[in-house]
Design an enzyme around this catalytic site. Structure first.
Site: not given
Ligand code: RB5
Length: 150
Positions: A8, A67, A98, A133, A65
């Site tokens: 993203d 996180t 695994h 596994h 993304c």
């Molecule tokens: C986008 O703002 C953010 O929410 C996305 O990149 C991600 O961290 C979501 O899990």
């Protein structure tokens, strides 16, 4: 090996870094991600990369993304995907050995480019160990098909 990559708006910079890094190592990388920092929705890219991997068009996938959480949750909704969110190489190694993970997810806000290189190096080069596994992965896939493992 052909790698699908998607991201993203939060992952544009890390994606660019990894594409260059992986192509420099001889991998073929297909970019399914956003190339602009304008706000967008990570499930779009999770679906594109997941379908490329599950269909066999690509061998493995990378999702980024902010996180890595939203994009990995989204990918794991697609039948056939085993996506592991990793923030260091040991988890990436074990996700392959695994869990036979076929997609690795990372957070551009939580790890730096050198850590991401280490994660993809290990993820792309480590084989699934099978044995006990395999039995567990088979059960994951039963859950994926809506079957009980009790
Ligand atoms: C986008 O703002 C953010 O929410 C996305 O990149 C991600 O961290 C979501 O899990």
């Amino acid at each position: 090996m052909k790698i699908a990559i998607g991201n993203d708006h939060g992952g544009v910079e890390l994606k660019r870094h990894l594409v260059q890094y992986l192509e420099g190592k001889g991998f073929e990388v297909v970019n399914f991600g956003s190339d602009v920092t304008e706000s967008t929705d990570y499930p779009i890219y999770a679906e594109r990369v997941s379908k490329a991997v599950v269909s066999g068009e690509c061998d493995k996938g990378i999702l980024i993304c902010g996180t890595g959480i939203g994009i990995s949750i989204s990918a794991n909704k697609i039948h056939g995907v085993r996506c592991a969110l990793c923030s260091e190489p040991v988890s990436a190694q074990l996700a392959r050995q695994h869990n036979d993970a076929n997609i690795v997810a990372m957070g551009a806000r939580t790890i730096g480019p050198v850590m991401a290189e280490g994660i993809v190096d290990v993820f792309m080069s480590t084989e699934f160990q099978g044995g006990r596994h395999q039995r567990r992965v088979d059960k994951i896939m039963m859950l994926d098909r809506g079957e009980s493992v009790q």
